[in-house]
Design a protein around this motif. Structure first.
Motif, PDB file in Angstrom:
ATOM      1  N   GLN A  56      -3.151  -4.001   3.367  1.00  0.00           N
ATOM      2  CA  GLN A  56      -2.500  -3.450   4.527  1.00  0.00           C
ATOM      3  C   GLN A  56      -1.716  -4.812   5.152  1.00  0.00           C
ATOM      4  N   THR A  66      -7.929  -2.638  10.318  1.00  0.00           N
ATOM      5  CA  THR A  66      -6.694  -2.157  11.532  1.00  0.00           C
ATOM      6  C   THR A  66      -7.034  -2.072  12.744  1.00  0.00           C
ATOM      7  N   ASN A 112       0.424  -1.621   9.317  1.00  0.00           N
ATOM      8  CA  ASN A 112       1.090  -0.347   8.833  1.00  0.00           C
ATOM      9  C   ASN A 112      -0.076   0.447   8.299  1.00  0.00           C
ATOM     10  N   ARG A 113       0.070   1.837   7.701  1.00  0.00           N
ATOM     11  CA  ARG A 113      -0.846   3.002   7.484  1.00  0.00           C
ATOM     12  C   ARG A 113      -0.599   3.005   5.843  1.00  0.00           C
ATOM     13  N   PRO A 114      -1.231   2.138   5.220  1.00  0.00           N
ATOM     14  CA  PRO A 114      -1.152   2.119   3.753  1.00  0.00           C
ATOM     15  C   PRO A 114      -1.409   3.551   3.184  1.00  0.00           C
ATOM     16  N   ARG A 138     -10.848  -0.545   5.545  1.00  0.00           N
ATOM     17  CA  ARG A 138      -9.190  -0.769   5.898  1.00  0.00           C
ATOM     18  C   ARG A 138      -9.229  -0.311   7.617  1.00  0.00           C
ATOM     19  N   ARG A 160      -0.301 -10.172   5.071  1.00  0.00           N
ATOM     20  CA  ARG A 160      -0.995  -9.031   3.998  1.00  0.00           C
ATOM     21  C   ARG A 160      -2.602  -9.295   4.176  1.00  0.00           C
ATOM     22  N   GLY A 194       0.786  -1.132  -0.071  1.00  0.00           N
ATOM     23  CA  GLY A 194      -0.045   0.033   0.033  1.00  0.00           C
ATOM     24  C   GLY A 194       0.949   1.380  -0.114  1.00  0.00           C
TER      25      GLY A 194
END
Length: 398
Positions: A329, A310, A321-323, A306, A376, A185
């Motif tokens: 993500q 998260t 993570n912060r895509p 998303r 993922r 991302g």
């Protein structure tokens, strides 16, 4: 009996084929099959469970009813090529000639295959950012080239610009960039893309941009390769309707590039699929002309979904993570003691009923310890499915 050719041997060495030469299923196919058998929610393979906009689906039905069921023109129907050119002009202020600088393909994957087969000779190098979409390595092997991976590691999953530029040499035929990036991302900074183009100019390489997630970005808009200085002259841009319009099964993609490059790619493409998707081509033309608000809303929905995944993963104890874009993500299971993402992916199916993909599947060496604990997840599902998956993930306790 004649021995296998060089690509067959390369594919076997890369684990794409079994020791007996049989086709080894990819991790994506294996995990999707596991989801079906077990009834787990599939957040592994990147396909949405929603259909295209109503007007796009209706255009496909109309095309079938009107008899658009035979071979379309080799370059794609004029209506779709004009729509691609208009789309590029509208979103990026780029002027492509629909007759000579646009080529319709059987999805972005065929566009990548035809491009690499047209440009890569035996032992030529192809520079990629790793992790990478798994088809890259397979097609480079088919062309007889050599993959040169440049790592992009957690937490930001951006390559070191110095290392990326240093990988481009006189042996480089192609630099293959994917931004927004599958599987992480991430979006490449403009300065990095510009430096790649300048290095490609020095070493007479072509830059290929895989931009299939161009409309699925969060926070900042995508900038197409051809808008950069030198990007039009030395670049090839590839995109697809699959992700933007929720039609991954239609396999309608396209290439935009200067005429001689399009001609070279077409020379290969005509012996791959020849042509494809006759009734879907006019439907995609309708989709590309949808109002901006439709594309913006699609990205906002995806970002919201998303965020739900998260929050659930973080509640369970994963680091996430912060895509900047895409369906995907990355979650790190190391804080939970899940050091082996392959084993963790099976535990998630068995104990939470959710499918994820180990990031090791996107590496040249799946044993690379930098991704050993990374998974993922794909958020391209309906609100109801996302809510169900989130509840299962939040309750997961290894």
């Amino acid at each position: 009996m004649r021995s296998p050719g060089p690509w067959h041997r390369t594919a076997r060495a890369a684990g794409l084929l079994g020791a007996d030469g049989s086709i080894a299923p990819t991790i994506f196919a294996s995990m999707s099959a596991l989801a079906v058998r077990s009834g787990a929610i599939n957040l592994g393979q990147g396909f949405p469970d929603e259909g295209p906009p109503d007007e796009v689906a209706e255009a496909a039905r109309d095309a079938i009813a009107r008899g658009a069921n035979q071979y379309p023109p080799g370059r794609g129907i004029p209506e779709l090529r004009a729509a691609v050119a208009a789309h590029q002009a509208h979103w990026y202020d780029l002027a492509w000639d629909a007759d000579t600088e646009v080529l319709v393909t059987a999805g972005a994957t065929e566009a990548l295959a035809a491009t690499l087969l047209a440009l890569v000779d035996r032992d030529d190098e192809v520079v990629v950012v790793e992790p990478y979409y798994d088809a890259y390595a397979a097609v480079v092997g088919l062309a007889g080239g050599r993959l040169v991976p440049v790592p992009a590691r957690a937490p930001d999953f951006l390559p070191d610009p110095e290392r990326l530029v240093a990988a481009i040499t006189d042996a480089t035929a192609v630099v293959l960039l994917n931004s927004p990036h599958n599987p992480t991302g991430a979006m490449l900074p403009d300065a990095t893309i510009q430096r790649v183009l300048e290095a490609a100019e020095r070493h007479d390489a072509i830059v290929v941009a895989d931009e299939v997630y161009e409309h699925l970005t969060f926070g900042r808009p995508h900038r197409s390769l051809a808008t950069f200085p030198g990007g039009r002259e030395r670049g090839i841009t590839i995109s697809s309707a699959a992700k933007s319009l929720n039609v991954t099964g239609w396999k309608i993609g396209w290439v935009t590039a200067r005429p001689d490059l399009v001609d070279a790619i077409l020379a290969v493409k005509q012996f791959l699929t020849y042509v494809n998707g006759a009734p879907f081509q006019p439907a995609v033309a309708v989709g590309l002309a949808l109002p901006d608000a439709w594309f913006h809303a699609a990205a906002q929905r995806l970002d919201r979904r998303r965020g739900v995944i998260t929050a659930a993963l973080e509640q369970a104890g994963f680091t996430v993570n912060r895509p900047a874009g895409t369906y995907f993500q990355i979650a790190d299971g190391a804080p939970l003691g899940l050091a082996d993402a392959v084993a963790a992916s099976h535990r998630l199916v068995e104990e939470a009923g959710v499918v994820a993909i180990p990031v090791s599947a996107f590496l040249a060496d799946p044993r690379d310890p930098s991704a050993a604990s990374l998974l993922r997840f794909a958020a391209c599902k309906t609100d109801a499915v996302i809510a169900d998956a989130a509840a299962r993930l939040a309750a997961f306790r290894p």
